[in-house]
Design an enzyme around this catalytic site. Structure first.
Site, mmCIF file in Angstrom:
data_model
loop_
_atom_site.group_PDB
_atom_site.id
_atom_site.type_symbol
_atom_site.label_atom_id
_atom_site.label_comp_id
_atom_site.label_asym_id
_atom_site.label_seq_id
_atom_site.Cartn_x
_atom_site.Cartn_y
_atom_site.Cartn_z
ATOM 1 N N ARG A 1 36.888 34.622 34.912
ATOM 2 C CA ARG A 1 37.804 35.333 34.163
ATOM 3 C C ARG A 1 38.942 34.317 34.736
ATOM 4 N NH1 ARG A 1 34.531 38.115 36.557
ATOM 5 N NH2 ARG A 1 35.401 40.264 37.842
ATOM 6 N N ASN B 1 33.613 42.748 30.703
ATOM 7 C CA ASN B 1 34.158 44.069 30.180
ATOM 8 C C ASN B 1 33.909 44.773 29.119
ATOM 9 O OD1 ASN B 1 37.499 42.818 31.198
ATOM 10 N ND2 ASN B 1 36.545 44.066 32.427
ATOM 11 N N HIS C 1 41.917 40.880 39.798
ATOM 12 C CA HIS C 1 41.503 41.672 39.369
ATOM 13 C C HIS C 1 42.110 43.157 39.395
ATOM 14 C CE1 HIS C 1 38.434 38.455 39.384
ATOM 15 N NE2 HIS C 1 38.836 37.723 39.870
ATOM 16 N N ARG D 1 46.578 41.348 35.648
ATOM 17 C CA ARG D 1 44.240 41.158 35.650
ATOM 18 C C ARG D 1 44.357 40.016 34.771
ATOM 19 N NH1 ARG D 1 41.752 46.435 34.238
ATOM 20 N NH2 ARG D 1 40.100 45.407 34.335
ATOM 21 N N HIS D 2 42.812 39.031 34.934
ATOM 22 C CA HIS D 2 42.607 38.213 33.867
ATOM 23 C C HIS D 2 42.437 38.300 32.459
ATOM 24 C CE1 HIS D 2 38.835 40.754 34.208
ATOM 25 N NE2 HIS D 2 38.921 40.723 35.124
ATOM 26 N N GLU E 1 37.235 39.380 43.025
ATOM 27 C CA GLU E 1 37.269 40.944 42.398
ATOM 28 C C GLU E 1 36.031 42.289 43.548
ATOM 29 O OE1 GLU E 1 38.326 43.726 42.048
ATOM 30 O OE2 GLU E 1 37.980 44.369 40.030
#
Lengths: 522, 457
Positions: free
Chosen positions: B312, B269, B397, B262-263, B332
């Protein structure tokens, strides 16, 4: 230090900022372009085997998915060089003078291929000629090697006399070569022309001589395929496409859902139901469909209420495709154009600047739509009679595919409510009939605004001289007669929705004279 | 009240609560309507019948194809006749079992094939299966004729996949990769096993008739030569066969690794908010730097790097200092009206939606958004290109990574939305034998936990 990112204003793509200025907008697509090496697709086959049909169709598809592609039809070059076609004698292998001319035409076409790929931002060139001898193909392979182009052969093999006769009737007897002949004479002459090629025809040999080449043999109009050494993504896609197309006569109907309550208020997007007039249209559509009496008609809708409500009235099974949903207007969903102009004036202006590439914030662009809708096109190619009940932007995308409209034109195609477009493949193109079902509706079409200035590089015209790479690199463009960098004059809407051909002009030098070879794209 | 064409009252539409699909109001029939983002083009059930000498990759292809079809939503099951034989004949002695003149063995083998066909029928009729992959050598016209008759009687379509290969190196490699570990050779040493297997192949060779391009011209099939250097495709009948051919033409067996991550941790987040398009938090940036170091240390040849269109992932890729490609398809999951909310806010403002999601997380579609099921269809071109490529790093994502991981690890829709894909962890996937080896690399940068467990019923 990580590079700062800025979101380019039209496409909403995050790119590294250069110094303090946002980077020049890249015409990136939703999916990476894997066809980085340029490719020359080389047709192979006796006359009347569908080479030009395949060339044009493939070119149309590749352009639509965003790969600048152009057909180079050697026959056209020959027609320019030899103004009057007399008879099949021209094609006799022992006609030395003619052989020379034909060789020169092939070379001229290859020169133009080189120019298109190297200087004009082309990605794929389709070399449409018989290319039936190893000698000719070797010359092309050498040409490819010298210039760093990948070579992919498409050979069409067919020995079914009825298919061949039908091809000849469909596209040959009406071709310029036979404009002064009656049909029977033309048919006869053409068949003798084919014989001229037969003796020297060396089909691609996958077992020995040509085992290291990349090619597809299409046998008996797609009953069978032999695929050898696919090298990359674009060849894989081409093969997939060729394996899905067919030539059975059929009809595709495109229409929008009936007028919706959001339409009445001038609102974009949303998921509203039909207005009373929209329901009337649905009833009229049901009647229309019945009258058309199409065998096994498939009906497809999006997953939005208004398109499904429309289909419900038909009383037949229908399939829902999420991919046919209207363009996502992101933060502008359910606004009117006026509200959008008021709340997001900059976005509103940007959209008018470049409607094809413009992506709504947190939404989509027409370019995104094309990618989303591609599986629908692929399945449409497989199917026979289909009625697609969709939405304005989506319908424009689909129509642009069938009518070979450029990205620039796509976003302004007229797809009014309560009108069905009936598409019938014919010869190398598509016949369009526009049928209004006589139920009034609001007009949701916005014309291209007059005051929009079109700078260089903001508009991508297919098969044009504008390169696709970023404007940062200075590419030396050939000076071409009247096409310098002025935008192509927009065709009047009535013509643009029915025109089948978008000609482009290239200078060619042959026998020292400067003349234009028309490379027709339909 | 508006009337339809035949004069009946026009039906109103309702949107199914879980899938958000518009259907005519059918009262209690509402829940049974199964929609998805793409129409299901399977009408008659299809049998994919493998053909080829042993060690030609038939089981490899069968398993991979089955995995792919299930992932795209076509219920598929593999029937390996060798398994049936191992059940019937508990102990494998040696290649003599496969000799043409071994009548007793022949009878057993025929019975096994018949049993497998019976199970195919059960799968289609009782388990709503759509595709059955019949994995056996099927090297004689006779055997293929039996299968064709069987299918004709039942109304199943048949598509043959023949694998032809005479490259001794490839065959030896296949035998090493999958045969030595087979239950048949569990107590043998390698040389003995190899010797026996080679003899086994010879038993089939005498009676092997390849699909005949002339006599079998009415059959639908694909012949794969030399692990994909050439293909012969005949009479593709329908959509699913076309997809199968396309898939088979894009897969390869060259060793390579796929890295999924993932980023880095994002600003949203940190706030516990879903979706949006925020940039990296300071720790996220640290991860990006750590990722760059990690990737360099892996010494990967010709690594391709892919990101989504969201800030991101791109920021994360930027730290690598190499070229990367952006895919919108890797964005995402679109949470629609719930974008940028916290789970608490969703529960508060959309309590029924919140409950529905926990009921069937795979099919649940956010209002004006997407479902995991939608994402799978969106990701299909990514998977296809991943199959074509070699070494790739995909920076994406949580929901996306779950979908991709489910494809590689053959996880069903039920498990997919609960796969663990924590931040700041890279998964290295390496194809091995019939499956995929997974190595997780946590790069030692703390991050919030974004994982929600499956609620206890």
């Amino acid at each position: 230090m990580p590079r700062e990112l800025t979101q380019n204003r039209i496409q909403k793509i995050w790119v590294p900022t250069k110094d303090d200025k946002p980077a020049a907008p890249r015409r990136a697509t939703g999916a990476p372009h894997f066809a980085n090496p340029q490719t020359v697709i080389v047709m192979v086959g006796l006359p009347a085997r569908g080479k030009t049909y395949i060339s044009k169709k493939l070119t149309r598809y590749l352009n639509w998915i965003g790969l600048p592609t152009k057909v180079f039809n050697v026959g056209e070059y020959r027609r320019e060089a030899v103004r009057n076609y007399s008879s099949f004698d021209f094609f006799k292998p022992d006609n030395e003078c003619a052989v020379k001319i034909r060789q020169q035409c092939a070379l001229a076409a290859l020169r133009d291929v080189k120019s298109y790929l190297k200087d004009e931002g082309g990605h794929v060139a389709v070399f449409d000629a018989t290319n039936t001898t190893r000698e000719r193909r070797d010359m092309i392979l050498t040409f490819g090697n010298e210039n760093g182009f990948k070579i992919f052969f498409i050979e069409s093999v067919c020995d079914d006399p009825s298919v061949i006769a039908s091809n000849i009737m469909e596209v040959k007897v009406s071709c310029p070569d036979y404009r002064d002949c009656n049909k029977t004479d033309a048919m006869l002459d053409f068949q003798r022309r084919i014989e001229c090629y037969k003796t020297s025809y060396q089909p691609l040999d996958p077992d020995r001589h040509d085992k290291d080449l990349s090619f597809i043999k299409v046998i008996d109009v797609g009953r069978k395929f032999l695929v050898n050494r696919i090298q990359d993504h674009i060849q894989s896609k081409i093969v997939y496409y060729l394996m899905n197309i067919h030539i059975q006569p059929r009809t595709i109907y495109l229409c929008r859902h009936g007028e919706s309550t959001d339409n009445l208020e001038g609102r974009l997007g949303g998921d509203s139901g039909l207005s009373p007039r929209g329901k009337q249209f649905s009833v009229a559509l049901a009647r229309f469909v019945e009258e058309q009496q199409q065998q096994d008609l498939k009906v497809w809708t999006s997953q939005l209420c208004r398109s499904i409500q429309t289909a419900e009235h038909l009383g037949v099974p229908y399939e829902q495709w999420k991919a046919l949903n209207e363009i996502d207007a992101g933060i502008c969903e359910e606004m009117t154009y006026d509200e959008m102009k008021e709340k997001f004036p900059e976005e509103f202006a940007l959209r008018d600047e470049d409607k094809y590439y413009y992506r709504y914030p947190a939404g989509e662009s027409y370019q995104d739509l094309v990618q989303r809708v591609e599986p629908v096109i692929m399945e449409l190619e497989r199917q026979a009679n289909v009625l697609v009940i969709c939405h304005q932007a989506v319908m424009r995308c689909l129509l642009a595919y069938f009518l070979d409209k450029s990205a620039d034109e796509m976003a302004y195609l007229k797809c009014p409510l309560h009108t069905v477009l009936k598409l019938t493949p014919v010869a190398y193109g598509c016949k369009v009939e526009s049928i209004s079902l006589n139920v009034d509706a609001v007009n949701t079409h916005r014309d291209r605004p007059e005051e929009v200035k079109r700078g260089p590089g903001t508009l991508i015209r297919r098969n044009s001289v504008t390169p696709l790479t970023s404007p940062e690199s200075i590419i030396k463009k050939p000076r071409i007669d009247d096409l310098d960098e002025a935008p192509i004059q927009e065709m009047p809407p009535s013509v643009s929705s029915l025109a089948l051909c978008s000609p482009s002009h290239l200078p060619l030098t042959l026998t020292g004279k400067h003349w234009l070879g028309k490379v027709c794209l339909t | 009240m508006a009337l339809t064409a035949d004069g009946s009252e026009q039906k109103e539409l309702t949107q199914t609560p879980l899938l958000k699909i518009w259907v005519p109001w059918m009262g209690c029939n509402l829940n049974r309507r199964r929609g998805s983002s793409v129409p299901q083009f399977c009408n008659s059930p299809t049998m994919i019948v493998m053909v080829g000498l042993p060690a030609r990759g038939k089981t490899y292809i069968s398993k991979k194809l089955t995995r792919y079809l299930n992932w795209i939503g076509v219920p598929t099951k593999m029937f390996n006749v060798g398994q049936y034989r191992r059940e019937a004949v508990k102990i494998y002695k040696n290649f003599e079992f496969f000799k043409q003149d071994n009548e007793e063995a022949m009878n057993i083998r025929k019975a096994c094939a018949a049993a497998a066909l019976k199970d195919v029928t059960a799968y289609f009729t009782k388990e709503q299966g759509q595709v059955a992959v019949f994995d056996a050598t099927n090297t004689t016209c006779e055997r293929r004729a039996i299968i064709l008759n069987f299918a004709k009687e039942k109304g199943y379509k048949v598509f043959f996949v023949e694998s032809i290969c005479e490259d001794p190196e490839i065959i030896a490699e296949n035998i090493k990769q999958v045969k030595f570990g087979s239950p048949d050779y569990v107590d043998r040493d390698i040389e003995e096993a190899m010797e026996d297997f080679v003899q086994r192949i010879e038993c089939y060779r005498a009676s092997y008739t390849s699909i005949d391009d002339d006599k079998d011209r009415k059959l639908s099939y694909i012949k794969i030569f030399d692990v994909g250097s050439r293909y012969l495709v005949n009479q593709v009948q329908d959509h699913i066969q076309s997809r199968i051919v396309y898939y088979l033409m894009n897969i390869h067996v060259t060793p390579r690794s796929i890295y999924l991550t993932r980023h880095g941790e994002s600003e949203l987040n940190l706030l516990g908010r879903i979706g949006g398009d925020s940039g990296l938090s300071p720790r996220g940036q640290k991860y990006a730097n750590a990722l760059a170091i990690f990737i360099k240390s892996q010494n990967i040849k010709d690594l391709k790097v892919w990101t989504s269109h969201m800030k991101r992932t791109i920021q994360t890729a930027e730290a690598l200092g190499v070229q990367y490609e952006q895919w919108k398809a890797l964005n995402e999951i679109d949470a629609g009206v719930c974008e940028e909310l916290t789970y608490e806010e969703i529960q508060r403002d959309f309590p029924s939606e919140f409950a529905l999601r926990d009921q069937d997380k795979y099919r649940y579609r956010y209002p004006k958004g997407e479902s995991y099921e939608d994402m799978v269809h969106r990701l299909e071109p990514v998977i296809m290109e991943l199959e074509r490529q070699e070494n790739v790093l995909v920076i994406c994502h949580q929901a996306i990574m779950r979908c991709l991981l489910a494809y590689f690890l053959d996880k069903p829709g039920d498990e997919l939305p609960y796969l663990r894909c924590p931040l700041h962890t890279t998964l290295k996937l390496t194809p091995v034998a019939y499956g995929c080896k997974v190595e997780p690399f946590f790069l030692n940068i703390e991050a919030v936990n974004t994982h929600r467990e499956r609620p206890v019923k």
